[in-house]
Design a protein around this motif. Structure first.
Motif, PDB file in Angstrom:
ATOM      1  N   PHE A   1      26.753 -32.388 -16.824  1.00  0.00           N
ATOM      2  CA  PHE A   1      25.457 -31.704 -16.725  1.00  0.00           C
ATOM      3  C   PHE A   1      24.668 -32.236 -15.531  1.00  0.00           C
ATOM      4  N   ALA A   2      24.641 -33.556 -15.365  1.00  0.00           N
ATOM      5  CA  ALA A   2      23.854 -34.161 -14.292  1.00  0.00           C
ATOM      6  C   ALA A   2      24.386 -33.787 -12.918  1.00  0.00           C
ATOM      7  N   GLU A   3      25.703 -33.698 -12.770  1.00  0.00           N
ATOM      8  CA  GLU A   3      26.296 -33.436 -11.462  1.00  0.00           C
ATOM      9  C   GLU A   3      26.263 -31.963 -11.072  1.00  0.00           C
ATOM     10  N   THR A   4      26.263 -31.066 -12.059  1.00  0.00           N
ATOM     11  CA  THR A   4      26.400 -29.647 -11.733  1.00  0.00           C
ATOM     12  C   THR A   4      25.141 -28.828 -11.985  1.00  0.00           C
ATOM     13  N   PHE A   5      24.350 -29.189 -12.982  1.00  0.00           N
ATOM     14  CA  PHE A   5      23.150 -28.419 -13.321  1.00  0.00           C
ATOM     15  C   PHE A   5      21.906 -29.029 -12.669  1.00  0.00           C
TER      16      PHE A   5
ATOM     17  N   LEU B   1      26.652 -44.422 -12.220  1.00  0.00           N
ATOM     18  CA  LEU B   1      25.977 -45.325 -11.284  1.00  0.00           C
ATOM     19  C   LEU B   1      26.020 -44.773  -9.863  1.00  0.00           C
ATOM     20  N   LEU B   2      27.134 -44.145  -9.483  1.00  0.00           N
ATOM     21  CA  LEU B   2      27.190 -43.492  -8.176  1.00  0.00           C
ATOM     22  C   LEU B   2      26.094 -42.439  -8.062  1.00  0.00           C
ATOM     23  N   GLY B   3      25.933 -41.662  -9.118  1.00  0.00           N
ATOM     24  CA  GLY B   3      24.914 -40.619  -9.104  1.00  0.00           C
ATOM     25  C   GLY B   3      23.513 -41.160  -8.960  1.00  0.00           C
TER      26      GLY B   3
ATOM     27  N   PRO C   1      13.734 -31.648 -22.145  1.00  0.00           N
ATOM     28  CA  PRO C   1      14.417 -31.515 -20.857  1.00  0.00           C
ATOM     29  C   PRO C   1      14.544 -32.866 -20.156  1.00  0.00           C
ATOM     30  N   LEU C   2      15.724 -33.150 -19.623  1.00  0.00           N
ATOM     31  CA  LEU C   2      15.968 -34.406 -18.925  1.00  0.00           C
ATOM     32  C   LEU C   2      16.154 -34.153 -17.431  1.00  0.00           C
ATOM     33  N   SER C   3      15.627 -35.053 -16.617  1.00  0.00           N
ATOM     34  CA  SER C   3      15.879 -35.009 -15.183  1.00  0.00           C
ATOM     35  C   SER C   3      17.310 -35.445 -14.914  1.00  0.00           C
ATOM     36  N   GLN C   4      17.772 -35.270 -13.674  1.00  0.00           N
ATOM     37  CA  GLN C   4      19.122 -35.698 -13.331  1.00  0.00           C
ATOM     38  C   GLN C   4      19.292 -37.199 -13.564  1.00  0.00           C
ATOM     39  N   ASP C   5      18.334 -38.009 -13.123  1.00  0.00           N
ATOM     40  CA  ASP C   5      18.434 -39.450 -13.326  1.00  0.00           C
ATOM     41  C   ASP C   5      18.463 -39.801 -14.802  1.00  0.00           C
TER      42      ASP C   5
END
Length: 361
Positions: A78-82, A142-144, A103-107
């Motif tokens: 979800f974090a990498e694509t949305f 962690l990369l993200g 709703p969550l932020s990418q981080d």
């Protein structure tokens, strides 16, 4: 679909919902994205329910660990694509009322994934493969977050021959390898070559990591010359979710981030030697050029495993490169142009959640 959003595939079909992914002009009413969004949440929610039941039953820590990692990988995808704004609702395993997620932020999604992976490591009962599965996932998160050296440290002890597969079966359509179906069977997803000017040359490289054939038939749309991927050759083919090769690639990224061309190509050349590929020399490269050279190698190793869109977004969000320099850009081969959007939208169907806000970013 994330491969279409990036540079791995070009669309040789007719469905407008998939063309939206290829051009990155995605609407929040896109039925394909709605289905993907729902299925990912079903996988996550099913794993969470399994964890609760296993904990209630007792004595099955390895089941808990594997399912905790599965939840963690769902958060990562979800974090990498949305876009930011994905809610994570929950239905208790005892059948209670739905608990609507915020709703969550990418981080926040990456950090939630890390929490799940840490739980998975703690409940692994010493199972080396389960610990490796969790550590690769934590390092990916962690990369993200831009914590590159911490990611490399996380995977330092993982064996290069470790692999965890998503398995498929021809037992039913639902269980088949969908990449094989959408490419070889339906000729809708064609392996790309220099897509949008910035895309990698997955065909022209003639690299054994991205095998292909074709160029003699037309795709499902009746107009596009079709090139078939050969990485997945039947309905039963597995897809790698996490591996020791990815662990080494994470270490190579830390070397590139520290501007060590020699350190970067040393790791890559050790991997390339396992496939008889010629050695690379990155010693003269620094900065963005070095990171792009690393990311190119990473793209060939991880081709069509759901990593590339997140990797390209990281080049923009973490390493500060211009999207127009790394994503397919400019004129679209079927008319129009690629869009500047880099993310899947939160579907409108999520509006049944009273906390729904769409995309935060």
């Amino acid at each position: 679909m994330s491969g279409l959003m990036a540079d791995e595939y070009s669309y040789s079909g007719t469905f407008p919902t998939r063309r939206e992914a290829d051009t990155r002009i995605l609407q929040n009413t896109n039925s394909d994205m709605d289905r993907i969004f729902s299925n990912m949440h079903r996988a996550r929610a099913g794993a969470e329910a399994a964890i609760e039941l296993a904990q209630g039953f007792g004595g099955v820590p390895e089941v808990e660990s594997e399912m905790q990692s599965i939840v963690g990988y769902a958060y990562i995808m979800f974090a990498e694509t949305f876009c930011g704004g994905v809610p994570f609702s929950k239905v208790p395993s005892d059948g209670g009322a739905i608990i609507y997620g915020e709703p969550l932020s990418q981080d926040q999604m990456f950090n939630a994934a890390i929490t799940w992976f840490e739980q998975a490591s703690a409940s692994s009962n010493g199972n080396t493969d389960l610990v490796s599965l969790a550590r690769v996932g934590k390092a990916r998160a962690l990369l993200g977050l831009g914590q590159i050296s911490a990611a490399a440290n996380e995977v330092a002890t993982i064996a290069t021959d470790f692999v965890y597969n998503i398995e498929h079966s021809d037992n039913s359509f639902r269980q088949e390898n969908g990449i094989f179906t959408m490419s070889t069977v339906r000729r809708e997803f064609s392996i790309a070559d220099g897509k949008g000017g910035n895309g990698l040359m997955y065909r022209s490289a003639n690299d054994p990591r991205t095998p292909w054939d074709g160029g003699t038939e037309i795709g499902q749309d009746g107009i596009t010359l079709y090139y078939n991927q050969l990485k997945y050759t039947d309905e039963n083919a597995s897809v790698v979710l996490a591996s020791g090769i990815e662990a080494r690639l994470i270490e190579a990224e830390a070397q590139a981030d520290s501007d060590s061309g020699v350190g970067t190509h040393t790791i890559h050349n050790a991997l390339r030697a396992t496939m008889g590929l010629p050695a690379l020399d990155f010693s003269a490269l620094t900065g963005d050029a070095l990171m792009l050279a690393h990311m190119s190698e990473r793209a060939f190793w991880l081709y069509s495993t759901g990593h590339r869109q997140g990797d390209l977004r990281r080049l923009v969000d973490v390493y500060g490169m211009q999207a127009s320099d790394v994503f397919p850009w400019g004129s679209y081969f079927k008319g129009g142009s690629y869009d500047s959007n880099l993310k899947f939208p939160v579907p409108q169907s999520e509006a049944n959640n009273p906390n729904y806000v769409g995309c935060l970013d």
